[in-house]
Motif scaffolding. Structure first.
Motif, PDB file in Angstrom:
ATOM      1  N   VAL A 193      -2.571 -17.160   1.249  1.00  0.00           N
ATOM      2  CA  VAL A 193      -3.064 -15.822   1.577  1.00  0.00           C
ATOM      3  C   VAL A 193      -3.385 -15.050   0.300  1.00  0.00           C
ATOM      4  N   SER A 194      -4.605 -14.565   0.205  1.00  0.00           N
ATOM      5  CA  SER A 194      -5.009 -13.755  -0.939  1.00  0.00           C
ATOM      6  C   SER A 194      -4.318 -12.392  -0.891  1.00  0.00           C
ATOM      7  N   PRO A 195      -3.799 -11.911  -2.015  1.00  0.00           N
ATOM      8  CA  PRO A 195      -3.168 -10.593  -2.037  1.00  0.00           C
ATOM      9  C   PRO A 195      -4.120  -9.461  -1.661  1.00  0.00           C
ATOM     10  N   THR A 196      -5.418  -9.686  -1.738  1.00  0.00           N
ATOM     11  CA  THR A 196      -6.373  -8.633  -1.394  1.00  0.00           C
ATOM     12  C   THR A 196      -6.608  -8.529   0.105  1.00  0.00           C
ATOM     13  N   ARG A 197      -6.042  -9.449   0.888  1.00  0.00           N
ATOM     14  CA  ARG A 197      -6.336  -9.494   2.319  1.00  0.00           C
ATOM     15  C   ARG A 197      -5.200  -9.009   3.207  1.00  0.00           C
ATOM     16  N   VAL A 198      -4.087  -8.631   2.626  1.00  0.00           N
ATOM     17  CA  VAL A 198      -2.948  -8.182   3.427  1.00  0.00           C
ATOM     18  C   VAL A 198      -2.414  -6.869   2.872  1.00  0.00           C
ATOM     19  N   ASP A 199      -1.672  -6.180   3.692  1.00  0.00           N
ATOM     20  CA  ASP A 199      -1.098  -4.898   3.297  1.00  0.00           C
ATOM     21  C   ASP A 199       0.387  -4.902   3.625  1.00  0.00           C
ATOM     22  N   MET A 200       1.158  -4.173   2.821  1.00  0.00           N
ATOM     23  CA  MET A 200       2.607  -4.166   3.010  1.00  0.00           C
ATOM     24  C   MET A 200       3.064  -3.418   4.252  1.00  0.00           C
ATOM     25  N   CYS A 201       2.153  -2.752   4.963  1.00  0.00           N
ATOM     26  CA  CYS A 201       2.516  -2.144   6.244  1.00  0.00           C
ATOM     27  C   CYS A 201       2.451  -3.157   7.377  1.00  0.00           C
ATOM     28  N   ASN A 202       2.024  -4.376   7.058  1.00  0.00           N
ATOM     29  CA  ASN A 202       1.714  -5.360   8.093  1.00  0.00           C
ATOM     30  C   ASN A 202       2.015  -6.748   7.567  1.00  0.00           C
ATOM     31  N   ILE A 203       3.307  -6.984   7.274  1.00  0.00           N
ATOM     32  CA  ILE A 203       3.643  -8.227   6.578  1.00  0.00           C
ATOM     33  C   ILE A 203       5.011  -8.728   7.010  1.00  0.00           C
ATOM     34  N   ALA A 204       5.178 -10.032   6.961  1.00  0.00           N
ATOM     35  CA  ALA A 204       6.472 -10.673   7.193  1.00  0.00           C
ATOM     36  C   ALA A 204       6.693 -11.697   6.093  1.00  0.00           C
ATOM     37  N   LEU A 205       7.921 -11.721   5.548  1.00  0.00           N
ATOM     38  CA  LEU A 205       8.275 -12.641   4.471  1.00  0.00           C
ATOM     39  C   LEU A 205       9.508 -13.444   4.854  1.00  0.00           C
ATOM     40  N   TYR A 231       3.731  -5.004  -4.069  1.00  0.00           N
ATOM     41  CA  TYR A 231       2.868  -6.129  -3.700  1.00  0.00           C
ATOM     42  C   TYR A 231       3.166  -7.399  -4.491  1.00  0.00           C
ATOM     43  N   PHE A 232       4.169  -7.382  -5.327  1.00  0.00           N
ATOM     44  CA  PHE A 232       4.403  -8.500  -6.237  1.00  0.00           C
ATOM     45  C   PHE A 232       4.640  -9.821  -5.504  1.00  0.00           C
ATOM     46  N   LEU A 233       5.432  -9.807  -4.453  1.00  0.00           N
ATOM     47  CA  LEU A 233       5.779 -11.066  -3.789  1.00  0.00           C
ATOM     48  C   LEU A 233       4.575 -11.713  -3.115  1.00  0.00           C
ATOM     49  N   ILE A 234       3.586 -10.923  -2.727  1.00  0.00           N
ATOM     50  CA  ILE A 234       2.369 -11.508  -2.157  1.00  0.00           C
ATOM     51  C   ILE A 234       1.673 -12.363  -3.220  1.00  0.00           C
ATOM     52  N   HIS A 235       1.596 -11.842  -4.434  1.00  0.00           N
ATOM     53  CA  HIS A 235       1.023 -12.613  -5.540  1.00  0.00           C
ATOM     54  C   HIS A 235       1.860 -13.860  -5.828  1.00  0.00           C
ATOM     55  N   LEU A 236       3.170 -13.705  -5.823  1.00  0.00           N
ATOM     56  CA  LEU A 236       4.048 -14.828  -6.158  1.00  0.00           C
ATOM     57  C   LEU A 236       3.908 -15.952  -5.131  1.00  0.00           C
ATOM     58  N   THR A 291      20.747  13.027   2.777  1.00  0.00           N
ATOM     59  CA  THR A 291      19.770  12.117   2.186  1.00  0.00           C
ATOM     60  C   THR A 291      19.021  12.818   1.076  1.00  0.00           C
ATOM     61  N   ASP A 292      18.461  12.030   0.191  1.00  0.00           N
ATOM     62  CA  ASP A 292      17.499  12.500  -0.789  1.00  0.00           C
ATOM     63  C   ASP A 292      16.173  11.840  -0.463  1.00  0.00           C
ATOM     64  N   ARG A 293      15.079  12.429  -0.905  1.00  0.00           N
ATOM     65  CA  ARG A 293      13.754  11.882  -0.592  1.00  0.00           C
ATOM     66  C   ARG A 293      13.434  10.785  -1.597  1.00  0.00           C
ATOM     67  N   ARG A 294      13.954   9.582  -1.332  1.00  0.00           N
ATOM     68  CA  ARG A 294      13.858   8.533  -2.349  1.00  0.00           C
ATOM     69  C   ARG A 294      13.135   7.283  -1.894  1.00  0.00           C
ATOM     70  N   THR A 295      12.862   7.125  -0.623  1.00  0.00           N
ATOM     71  CA  THR A 295      12.059   5.978  -0.231  1.00  0.00           C
ATOM     72  C   THR A 295      10.718   6.477   0.245  1.00  0.00           C
ATOM     73  N   ALA A 296       9.797   5.582   0.359  1.00  0.00           N
ATOM     74  CA  ALA A 296       8.454   5.959   0.770  1.00  0.00           C
ATOM     75  C   ALA A 296       8.017   5.093   1.920  1.00  0.00           C
ATOM     76  N   GLY A 297       7.270   5.668   2.835  1.00  0.00           N
ATOM     77  CA  GLY A 297       6.855   4.939   4.013  1.00  0.00           C
ATOM     78  C   GLY A 297       5.556   4.218   3.881  1.00  0.00           C
ATOM     79  N   SER A 298       4.918   4.235   2.734  1.00  0.00           N
ATOM     80  CA  SER A 298       3.639   3.569   2.572  1.00  0.00           C
ATOM     81  C   SER A 298       3.424   3.198   1.122  1.00  0.00           C
ATOM     82  N   PRO A 299       2.771   2.071   0.866  1.00  0.00           N
ATOM     83  CA  PRO A 299       2.488   1.707  -0.508  1.00  0.00           C
ATOM     84  C   PRO A 299       1.407   2.565  -1.120  1.00  0.00           C
ATOM     85  N   ALA A 300       0.900   3.520  -0.413  1.00  0.00           N
ATOM     86  CA  ALA A 300      -0.122   4.402  -0.957  1.00  0.00           C
ATOM     87  C   ALA A 300       0.255   5.841  -0.761  1.00  0.00           C
TER      88      ALA A 300
END
Length: 478
Positions: free
Chosen positions: A245-257, A278-283, A469-478
């Motif tokens: 799978v090319s890293p340019t064809r998938v998004d981290m909102c829609n992935i299973a590892l 996105y590092f693991l997609i490349h790996l 809680t603190d605002r420390r995680t993010a819900g989207s890679p963008a």
């Protein structure tokens, strides 16, 4: 019975998304030999967190689904126990990396990986808080059942479950390690206003993300396609491809590892950097591990906080850091591509010791290219004027600091990668057996956070949270 983790990191109001992902979990578990652990990692403000608690408490019970709602207090307690148990050096530094005091797209997913290990899950399936599902004939188009059907077995077994195969037969005995799709709707990186203001400046700004040395025709195609996912193509039927799978064809909102990937190498814990997860997609791609690419694309949309005031400036800081980190990661990915099969052990699994040296080499890349990219970005923003000129002024004033940060971020990633196998082993051995089926069972997530070996019984589709809680995680890679 297989256990899997469907995770939703969030730091914003996400009531509708929580309900939708819970429906996806129930749909995937229904009629399958799978126990689904729905893990909501919540870094919202107190009022939003309280609203999320009510949403989780009101979820209808579903056979085979157990919900865990973790605020940052519980995440922190769990992480401290894992780090202590691992015996890793610099425990305080490691805690800061996996639970930092700023936005980190990679770190929030790393926490999901560790909790999935503690729950005894064989895979992690990630969604985002600023995404929705497509519909076909009135029914939501969930990626989850397809992920469950194809992730994990050798590619030779999966070839009959997909529409087509484009996989080199030499990789047929290797396990399917990634299943992913893309998105439709708004751009994954919120740059469309720039395109409307000045298409030429848009091409320049997006072009800064293209690796150097790319042939001009390819470069222009990448600029046209970057951050646009699958465009606006509506889902009509499944199209699944067994491939690398090319890293340019998938998004981290829609992935299973598969856990054999994320239990060995983490994601970069970089702060305030778009695309850092996105590092693991490349790996997976560079190691020659098979994947399945599908077209059950998620619907992406933009939340309003990134388009005004401090949110606008913070967002463009994240984009700038993404561009500055590009030359470093290009060097890392070049090393991984050259390593190829050497990234795998004799059983076809990722070798962590083959990855960390590439990270350290990337951290040593000269700062010149990063400085040139920042100068080009700020020059483009000044030509746009208005709030973009203000963003350029802020970025220019912090240029040296930003260049220092991207190099330090990659060095920190190498540090975390060194400790990661010990951390995932500690997480996996921290608690007792998890729930055995979809009946009333205890959620080990709560028990692990409090150091208990016995599960506190509760029904599926119920959850518990802490108070702060603190605002420390993010819900989207963008």
């Amino acid at each position: 019975m297989r256990r899997v983790c469907l995770t939703l990191p969030t730091n914003r109001p996400s009531a509708a998304t929580i309900r939708a992902v819970a429906e996806e979990a129930a749909h995937g578990a229904r009629g399958s030999d799978t126990e689904v652990h729905l893990l909501v990692l919540d870094s919202s403000d107190p009022a939003t967190l309280a609203a999320h608690r009510e949403v989780v408490a009101a979820l209808s019970p579903a056979p085979g689904v157990v919900v865990h709602h973790y605020d940052e207090d519980r995440q922190r307690t769990f992480l401290r126990k894992v780090i202590e148990r691992s015996g890793a050096a610099s425990p305080g530094r490691l805690l800061d990396l996996v639970l930092p005091s700023g936005t980190s797209y990679g770190a929030c997913t790393d926490r999901a990986f560790l909790l999935a290990e503690a729950l005894g899950c064989s895979s992690v399936h990630r969604r985002d808080s600023d995404s929705r599902y497509q519909y076909l004939d009135g029914e939501p188009v969930f990626p989850f059942p397809l992920e469950l059907a194809t992730l994990g077995p050798p590619a030779s077994e999966v070839s009959g479950r997909v529409t087509r195969s484009r996989l080199d037969p030499a990789f047929a005995d290797r396990p399917v390690s990634l299943v992913g799709g893309s998105f439709v709707g708004e751009m994954s990186v919120d740059l469309d206003e720039i395109r409307r203001l000045d298409p030429a400046v848009y091409e320049e700004v997006v072009g800064l993300s293209v690796p150097e040395g790319m042939p001009e025709l390819w470069r222009r195609n990448l600029i046209a396609e970057s951050f646009r996912g699958a465009g606006n193509t509506a889902f009509t039927r499944d199209l699944t491809t067994l491939t690398r799978v090319s890293p340019t064809r998938v998004d981290m909102c829609n992935i299973a590892l598969d856990r054999e990937v994320y239990s060995r190498v983490p994601l970069p814990p970089a702060l305030d950097t778009i695309g850092s997860d996105y590092f693991l997609i490349h790996l997976v791609h560079d190691a020659g591990l098979p994947g399945v690419l599908h077209n059950r694309h998620i619907v992406n949309y933009h939340t309003p906080e990134r388009r005004s005031g401090a949110g606008f400036l913070a967002y463009h800081l994240r984009y700038a850091k993404f561009l500055l980190s590009g030359p470093l990661f290009e060097a890392v990915y070049d090393t991984l591509r050259q390593a190829g099969d050497a990234l795998l052990d004799g059983d076809g699994r990722i070798r962590p010791e083959a990855v960390a040296p590439a990270l350290r080499a990337g951290a040593a890349v000269d700062r010149t290219r990063g400085a040139e990219r920042l100068a080009a970005l700020t020059g483009a923003y000044r030509r746009l004027g208005g709030r973009y000129a203000e963003a350029a002024h802020r970025l220019t004033g912090h240029a040296e600091e930003l260049l220092d940060e991207v190099h330090r971020d990659l060095a920190d990633f190498a540090l975390l990668a060194d400790a990661w196998p010990a951390l995932t082993l500690a997480a996996r051995t921290l608690g007792g057996p998890g729930p055995a089926n979809g009946a009333v069972r205890g959620s080990r997530a709560q028990d692990l956070a409090h150091g208990s070996a016995d599960g506190a019984a509760h029904t599926p589709m119920s959850g518990t949270t802490g108070d702060r809680t603190d605002r420390r995680t993010a819900g989207s890679p963008a």
